[in-house]
Design an enzyme around this catalytic site. Structure first.
Site, mmCIF file in Angstrom:
data_model
loop_
_atom_site.group_PDB
_atom_site.id
_atom_site.type_symbol
_atom_site.label_atom_id
_atom_site.label_comp_id
_atom_site.label_asym_id
_atom_site.label_seq_id
_atom_site.Cartn_x
_atom_site.Cartn_y
_atom_site.Cartn_z
ATOM 1 N N HIS A 49 0.823 -1.210 0.000
ATOM 2 C CA HIS A 49 0.000 0.000 0.000
ATOM 3 C C HIS A 49 0.861 1.265 0.000
ATOM 4 C CE1 HIS A 49 -3.798 -2.112 0.619
ATOM 5 N NE2 HIS A 49 -3.162 -2.889 1.474
ATOM 6 N N GLU A 338 -2.796 -6.128 11.067
ATOM 7 C CA GLU A 338 -3.616 -6.452 9.900
ATOM 8 C C GLU A 338 -3.204 -5.500 8.780
ATOM 9 O OE1 GLU A 338 -7.762 -5.716 10.691
ATOM 10 O OE2 GLU A 338 -7.344 -3.933 11.859
#
Length: 475
Positions: A49, A338
């Site tokens: 990301h 996560e």
């Protein structure tokens, strides 16, 4: 007594092992399963990301942006696949365009470079297979894709080369304080360590709670995916997100580093930390949501589905917990890692290794070896390279997996490096990941494993304990 016991050898634990092996520390990794990347790491999106989504000022934002910046260097040093293909966050309604601006502004606050807001025409010129319903996008050019389990295995191999030790099939059941550190019961043996690095993923709450009076609680969050074959990989170059929701970043469309394309994931809270089953409902949801961005996807290109589990923290905060436990000197946590945990792994490892080295008073080694060579892949070689490889090792000319062009030489090298199951070979070589999903090569790999490990074929596992492929001969 070791200096550091790492509990959990998914991507966070393995990356930490690699960074800790830079120091004059005795590092021991303990893993409940039989290999690296056996938990959440083996089944996730593989997205690196850019860092626009996390709330500014959080650990998620800090480690995401720093981790993204470290990926090119780590990929070169460890020779795992990484492509900075860029991410597009699309919206399907003009009324959602302000949401893209808000994401852009958040990315600026987080320090994300190379972002651009695209109108409808610019968006479709980049990705012409997107649905006409897509009205605009945020283009994050530093977004990328990787293979999470190859990255994890590469970290583990490099850490081992630099002196770290690993013990598998060693679930931690008890920890007690003792003079100078901790006594850890794992796999019916007791190990002594000055410090503990808790990187146990879905079970990081349980490990922390064995020692601390400040409780954490992890709830597994299920994410189902649908994987398409290599022919579908040509439809998109960039990773396609939709505007995120509180439950995640939505159903995305992404190429993989190996030329496939996948759709997913779903995002459903669960109570079972081991449930990786797939469902008809999950598949239907993925196809319905993906059609909003890709209205004419080919329905005959799907080859498998899989489910991953994320370690969602529901007690103790809503951010990554990284660092020393305040009430337990010597316990260092990586809890609730996560998404964007895969992206953040190099940065979390960098930070935690510094903290632990400072706690132990350890200095960096002068002879740390940062480079880890990958297994030579027959399918990525030129014809001239193939001829040379076969001349040096004729087993490169014996193809075991036809779909992915994996040779016996690669299978043997995977076993030499630690693969002990059919899926362990699969994760190191891609044997069994093609259209036939191991229908051709699976039995041959089983036979090679039994031969090389000197055991009966009935002892060979597909993956986890209990997944024996053969139960005995037919009489």
């Amino acid at each position: 007594m070791v200096d550091v016991a790492i509990i959990g050898l998914g991507i966070t634990g393995a990356a930490c092992a690699r960074e800790l092996s830079r120091y004059h520390l005795r590092v021991l990794g303990l893993e409940a399963q039989n290999d690296f990347a056996a938990g959440a790491t083996r089944a996730n999106s593989g997205i690196v990301h850019a860092g626009y989504d996390a709330k500014p000022g959080t650990n998620k934002a800090k480690y995401n942006v720093r981790g993204n910046a470290l990926y090119p260097l780590w990929a070169r040093e460890l020779e795992f696949p990484f492509i900075q293909n860029g991410s597009l966050i699309v919206c399907h309604d003009d009324g959602d365009l302000p949401g893209l601006q808000a994401l852009y502004d958040r990315g600026v606050q987080n320090g994300v470079p190379d972002m651009e807001l695209l109108d409808e025409n610019a968006l479709h010129s980049l990705e012409p297979n997107l649905s006409p319903a897509c009205r605009g996008a945020l283009y994050a050019k530093t977004g990328g894709i990787t293979c999470p389990y190859e990255f994890c295995i590469a970290c583990g191999e490099n850490a081992r080369e630099n002196g770290a030790e690993f013990i598998f099939n060693a679930p931690v059941t008890q920890i007690r304080r003792e003079d100078g550190g901790f006594a850890i019961t794992a796999g019916e043996k007791i190990y002594h360590a000055r410090t503990i690095l808790n990187a146990a993923g879905l079970y990081s709450d349980a490990i922390h709670n064995l020692l601390s009076r400040v409780p954490y609680r992890i709830q597994p969050r299920r994410g189902e995916y649908q994987l398409m074959d290599n022919a579908a990989g040509a439809f998109f170059t960039r990773t396609i997100f939709t505007l995120p929701t509180p439950m995640g970043k939505g159903v995305l469309i992404s190429p993989t580093v190996d030329g496939n394309l996948y759709l997913g994931p779903t995002s459903l809270d669960s109570t079972d930390k081991e449930d990786t089953s797939t469902t008809a409902e999950g598949r239907a949801f993925i196809l319905k949501k993906a059609a909003e961005s890709w209205d004419n996807f080919p329905k005959n290109r799907f080859i498998t589905g899989f489910t991953g589990l994320r370690a969602h923290l529901i007690e103790g905060g809503d951010d990554f917990i990284v660092g020393s436990a305040p009430d337990v000197p010597g316990l260092f946590d990586a809890v609730g890692i996560e998404s964007p945990g895969l992206t953040s792994a190099p940065a979390i490892a960098e930070d935690l290794s510094r903290q632990i080295a400072a706690y132990c008073g350890a200095k960096k080694k002068d002879n740390f070896q940062p480079h880890r060579p990958a297994i030579r892949s027959f399918r990525t070689m030129t014809n001239e390279q193939r001829r040379q490889a076969i001349a040096e090792n004729p087993l490169y000319g014996h193809i075991i997996c036809r779909c992915e062009q994996v040779s016996e030489a690669e299978v043997l090298e995977a076993i030499r490096r630690g693969a002990r199951t059919v899926d362990g070979v699969k994760r190191r070589t891609r044997a069994g990941m093609g259209k036939c999903q191991g229908g051709f090569c699976g039995p041959v790999i089983l036979e090679i494993l039994a031969r090389e490990l000197g055991c009966d074929p009935t002892e060979i596992l597909k993956d986890a304990p209990g997944s024996n492929i053969l139960v005995g001969p037919i009489r």
